[in-house]
Scaffold this motif. Structure first.
Motif, PDB file in Angstrom:
ATOM      1  N   SER A 126     -79.434 -79.779  28.195  1.00 19.23           N
ATOM      2  CA  SER A 126     -80.728 -79.155  28.470  1.00 19.23           C
ATOM      3  C   SER A 126     -81.674 -80.177  29.082  1.00 19.23           C
ATOM      4  O   SER A 126     -81.420 -81.389  29.063  1.00 19.23           O
ATOM      5  CB  SER A 126     -81.338 -78.578  27.184  1.00 19.23           C
ATOM      6  OG  SER A 126     -81.577 -79.625  26.248  1.00 19.23           O
ATOM      7  N   PHE A 137     -85.297 -76.003  28.290  1.00 21.03           N
ATOM      8  CA  PHE A 137     -84.349 -74.943  28.622  1.00 21.03           C
ATOM      9  C   PHE A 137     -82.992 -75.551  28.913  1.00 21.03           C
ATOM     10  O   PHE A 137     -82.874 -76.739  29.244  1.00 21.03           O
ATOM     11  CB  PHE A 137     -84.817 -74.141  29.852  1.00 21.03           C
ATOM     12  CG  PHE A 137     -86.024 -73.283  29.606  1.00 21.03           C
ATOM     13  CD1 PHE A 137     -85.919 -72.096  28.900  1.00 21.03           C
ATOM     14  CD2 PHE A 137     -87.268 -73.668  30.079  1.00 21.03           C
ATOM     15  CE1 PHE A 137     -87.031 -71.299  28.675  1.00 21.03           C
ATOM     16  CE2 PHE A 137     -88.382 -72.880  29.864  1.00 21.03           C
ATOM     17  CZ  PHE A 137     -88.270 -71.695  29.149  1.00 21.03           C
ATOM     18  N   ASP A 138     -81.969 -74.706  28.828  1.00 20.63           N
ATOM     19  CA  ASP A 138     -80.612 -75.120  29.138  1.00 20.63           C
ATOM     20  C   ASP A 138     -80.498 -75.495  30.614  1.00 20.63           C
ATOM     21  O   ASP A 138     -81.268 -75.017  31.460  1.00 20.63           O
ATOM     22  CB  ASP A 138     -79.645 -73.974  28.797  1.00 20.63           C
ATOM     23  CG  ASP A 138     -78.196 -74.406  28.857  1.00 20.63           C
ATOM     24  OD1 ASP A 138     -77.692 -74.910  27.842  1.00 20.63           O
ATOM     25  OD2 ASP A 138     -77.583 -74.245  29.932  1.00 20.63           O
ATOM     26  N   TRP A 141     -80.383 -72.677  32.971  1.00 18.29           N
ATOM     27  CA  TRP A 141     -81.678 -72.032  33.238  1.00 18.29           C
ATOM     28  C   TRP A 141     -82.352 -72.696  34.425  1.00 18.29           C
ATOM     29  O   TRP A 141     -82.832 -72.019  35.341  1.00 18.29           O
ATOM     30  CB  TRP A 141     -82.566 -72.133  32.000  1.00 18.29           C
ATOM     31  CG  TRP A 141     -83.819 -71.310  32.075  1.00 18.29           C
ATOM     32  CD1 TRP A 141     -84.008 -70.070  31.572  1.00 18.29           C
ATOM     33  CD2 TRP A 141     -85.073 -71.682  32.697  1.00 18.29           C
ATOM     34  NE1 TRP A 141     -85.283 -69.622  31.832  1.00 18.29           N
ATOM     35  CE2 TRP A 141     -85.962 -70.591  32.516  1.00 18.29           C
ATOM     36  CE3 TRP A 141     -85.511 -72.812  33.379  1.00 18.29           C
ATOM     37  CZ2 TRP A 141     -87.266 -70.620  32.999  1.00 18.29           C
ATOM     38  CZ3 TRP A 141     -86.804 -72.839  33.871  1.00 18.29           C
ATOM     39  CH2 TRP A 141     -87.672 -71.750  33.677  1.00 18.29           C
ATOM     40  N   TRP A 142     -82.383 -74.025  34.413  1.00 18.85           N
ATOM     41  CA  TRP A 142     -83.019 -74.744  35.512  1.00 18.85           C
ATOM     42  C   TRP A 142     -82.253 -74.554  36.822  1.00 18.85           C
ATOM     43  O   TRP A 142     -82.855 -74.497  37.893  1.00 18.85           O
ATOM     44  CB  TRP A 142     -83.108 -76.236  35.174  1.00 18.85           C
ATOM     45  CG  TRP A 142     -84.013 -76.531  34.020  1.00 18.85           C
ATOM     46  CD1 TRP A 142     -83.648 -76.811  32.740  1.00 18.85           C
ATOM     47  CD2 TRP A 142     -85.444 -76.562  34.043  1.00 18.85           C
ATOM     48  NE1 TRP A 142     -84.753 -77.017  31.950  1.00 18.85           N
ATOM     49  CE2 TRP A 142     -85.867 -76.880  32.725  1.00 18.85           C
ATOM     50  CE3 TRP A 142     -86.402 -76.365  35.026  1.00 18.85           C
ATOM     51  CZ2 TRP A 142     -87.215 -76.990  32.384  1.00 18.85           C
ATOM     52  CZ3 TRP A 142     -87.743 -76.487  34.691  1.00 18.85           C
ATOM     53  CH2 TRP A 142     -88.138 -76.792  33.385  1.00 18.85           C
ATOM     54  N   GLU A 144     -80.463 -71.844  37.740  1.00 21.62           N
ATOM     55  CA  GLU A 144     -80.748 -70.516  38.268  1.00 21.62           C
ATOM     56  C   GLU A 144     -82.197 -70.381  38.722  1.00 21.62           C
ATOM     57  O   GLU A 144     -82.505 -69.581  39.605  1.00 21.62           O
ATOM     58  CB  GLU A 144     -80.417 -69.449  37.226  1.00 21.62           C
ATOM     59  CG  GLU A 144     -78.930 -69.281  36.962  1.00 21.62           C
ATOM     60  CD  GLU A 144     -78.645 -68.107  36.041  1.00 21.62           C
ATOM     61  OE1 GLU A 144     -79.548 -67.264  35.829  1.00 21.62           O
ATOM     62  OE2 GLU A 144     -77.521 -68.039  35.523  1.00 21.62           O
ATOM     63  N   GLU A 145     -83.079 -71.177  38.133  1.00 20.29           N
ATOM     64  CA  GLU A 145     -84.495 -71.091  38.504  1.00 20.29           C
ATOM     65  C   GLU A 145     -84.735 -71.573  39.932  1.00 20.29           C
ATOM     66  O   GLU A 145     -85.760 -71.236  40.547  1.00 20.29           O
ATOM     67  CB  GLU A 145     -85.320 -71.918  37.515  1.00 20.29           C
ATOM     68  CG  GLU A 145     -86.815 -71.653  37.572  1.00 20.29           C
ATOM     69  CD  GLU A 145     -87.583 -72.870  38.041  1.00 20.29           C
ATOM     70  OE1 GLU A 145     -88.800 -72.729  38.256  1.00 20.29           O
ATOM     71  OE2 GLU A 145     -86.965 -73.936  38.206  1.00 20.29           O
ATOM     72  N   GLY A 242     -81.102 -62.616  31.994  1.00 21.27           N
ATOM     73  CA  GLY A 242     -80.550 -63.363  33.106  1.00 21.27           C
ATOM     74  C   GLY A 242     -79.109 -62.997  33.364  1.00 21.27           C
ATOM     75  O   GLY A 242     -78.524 -62.122  32.717  1.00 21.27           O
ATOM     76  N   ASN A 246     -77.674 -68.293  28.850  1.00 20.13           N
ATOM     77  CA  ASN A 246     -78.757 -69.274  28.823  1.00 20.13           C
ATOM     78  C   ASN A 246     -79.411 -69.448  30.192  1.00 20.13           C
ATOM     79  O   ASN A 246     -80.070 -70.440  30.457  1.00 20.13           O
ATOM     80  CB  ASN A 246     -78.224 -70.634  28.348  1.00 20.13           C
ATOM     81  CG  ASN A 246     -77.719 -70.579  26.925  1.00 20.13           C
ATOM     82  OD1 ASN A 246     -78.335 -69.965  26.049  1.00 20.13           O
ATOM     83  ND2 ASN A 246     -76.579 -71.205  26.673  1.00 20.13           N
ATOM     84  N   GLY A 247     -79.235 -68.440  31.073  1.00 17.22           N
ATOM     85  CA  GLY A 247     -79.739 -68.554  32.430  1.00 17.22           C
ATOM     86  C   GLY A 247     -81.206 -68.213  32.561  1.00 17.22           C
ATOM     87  O   GLY A 247     -81.898 -67.914  31.575  1.00 17.22           O
ATOM     88  N   PHE A 248     -81.675 -68.248  33.782  1.00 17.26           N
ATOM     89  CA  PHE A 248     -83.079 -67.981  34.099  1.00 17.26           C
ATOM     90  C   PHE A 248     -83.484 -66.606  33.583  1.00 17.26           C
ATOM     91  O   PHE A 248     -82.778 -65.618  33.781  1.00 17.26           O
ATOM     92  CB  PHE A 248     -83.278 -68.070  35.611  1.00 17.26           C
ATOM     93  CG  PHE A 248     -84.709 -67.941  36.042  1.00 17.26           C
ATOM     94  CD1 PHE A 248     -85.663 -68.858  35.638  1.00 17.26           C
ATOM     95  CD2 PHE A 248     -85.096 -66.904  36.880  1.00 17.26           C
ATOM     96  CE1 PHE A 248     -86.979 -68.738  36.051  1.00 17.26           C
ATOM     97  CE2 PHE A 248     -86.410 -66.781  37.300  1.00 17.26           C
ATOM     98  CZ  PHE A 248     -87.350 -67.696  36.884  1.00 17.26           C
ATOM     99  N   SER A 249     -84.618 -66.546  32.914  1.00 16.92           N
ATOM    100  CA  SER A 249     -85.007 -65.331  32.190  1.00 16.92           C
ATOM    101  C   SER A 249     -86.301 -64.694  32.713  1.00 16.92           C
ATOM    102  O   SER A 249     -86.962 -63.966  31.990  1.00 16.92           O
ATOM    103  CB  SER A 249     -85.175 -65.646  30.705  1.00 16.92           C
ATOM    104  OG  SER A 249     -86.103 -66.706  30.515  1.00 16.92           O
TER     105      SER A 249
END
Length: 309
Positions: A126, A137-138, A141-142, A144-145, A242, A246-249
């Motif tokens: 993370s 965030f995981d 997440w970053w 996919e962001e 997402g 743990n992806g972009f939410s």
């Protein structure tokens, strides 16, 4: 045959009367909205939210915006100086927004480099940012962001690219005609293609966005009374799902960007129409007048890029 012709004539007259009536009513609708802000700005009231949902995709809202630009255009017929001021303001807004959002490209590169280092070099699952209570965030997440930066550049820099004449024009006859004929083609293209396209995408994007923000889901086909009934059960249900666990939410932001993009296209269609009219009226010496165009060290290619067939 005569009956069909008469029916067609009545249909045309009804259409013209409908447009003129809505243009006149636009002044009343705008005045009523300004003098009764609580009916649509007080979002602690669910009915106010539903009014925004309904009127944002309504005929009334379209004619308020349409009539506003008609009034601006009518004033511009009387004063070229005023219309040039409007063009400069609208193009300046597009340029400022585009130049600001373009920095998201650099941010996207920096974030990707950080992700690679944290994942491959430091083997961290993370990334945490901030002091005291950091935002954590995981890695996924970053990763996919990064799509959000790309979407923001596309959506918010689109009109900036148009102002900078960086779009591709499929040229069949444009380069062979006179200066004033080119401006007529530009005006027709703005009215026939840019504005209707923006309106159609807006009608889809507006309700598409709200269906990912609230429940019960609103529909474009529902009248205001029906939506007011739904307002009793309205609650926020912002999309946070997402593509990975743990992806972009915050994918609802993409829907908001789509709405903003179509609004910018519609506004700039009018700026392009006004500029084309003024250049047509004033002649070749007014070409690119007041145009705040970014200049690079590369040689000038002569304005629009053409894909000749």
């Amino acid at each position: 045959m005569d009956e069909e012709s008469a029916a067609g004539g009545f249909w045309l007259l009804d259409g013209i009367w409908w447009v003129l009536k809505n243009i006149v009513l636009a002044f009343w609708h705008l005045g009523y909205a300004i003098t009764h802000p609580g009916l649509w700005l007080d979002w602690s009231n669910t009915e106010a939210i539903m009014r925004v949902v309904y009127y944002g995709g309504s005929v009334e809202f379209f004619f308020v915006v349409f009539t506003t630009f008609l009034v601006i255009g009518a004033a511009g017929l009387w004063s070229n100086r005023f219309l040039w001021g409007v063009v400069r303001a609208l193009e300046g807004f597009a340029n400022t927004l585009g130049r600001l959002v373009a920095w998201a490209g650099l941010l996207m590169v920096i974030q990707q480099v950080v992700i690679v280092f944290m994942q491959r070099v430091f083997a961290r699952p993370s990334i945490s940012l901030g002091f005291g209570i950091p935002v954590e965030f995981d890695i996924s997440w970053w990763s996919e962001e990064l799509k959000l930066y790309n979407a923001a550049i596309v959506a918010l820099c689109l009109t900036y690219t148009f102002v900078q004449q960086g779009h591709v024009r499929v040229d069949l006859i444009y380069s062979a005609v006179s200066f004033r004929t080119k401006r007529v083609i530009d005006m027709v293209g703005s009215v026939i293609f840019m504005m209707p396209m923006a309106v159609l995408i807006w009608m889809y994007a507006w309700f598409f966005m709200w269906r990912h923000l609230i429940v019960p889901n609103p529909s474009a086909s529902e009248p205001l009374d029906r939506l007011m009934m739904k307002a009793r059960a309205l609650r926020w249900n912002v999309e946070t799902i997402g593509f990975s666990p743990n992806g972009f939410s915050a994918y609802f932001l993409f829907k908001i960007l789509l709405v903003v993009m179509t609004g910018l296209i519609f506004i700039h269609a009018w700026a392009f129409l006004f500029r084309s009219y003024l250049e047509w009226k004033e002649g070749p010496e007014s070409e690119d007048k007041y145009l705040d165009k970014d200049v690079l060290d590369a040689p000038d290619t002569g304005g629009h890029q053409h894909a000749e067939i």
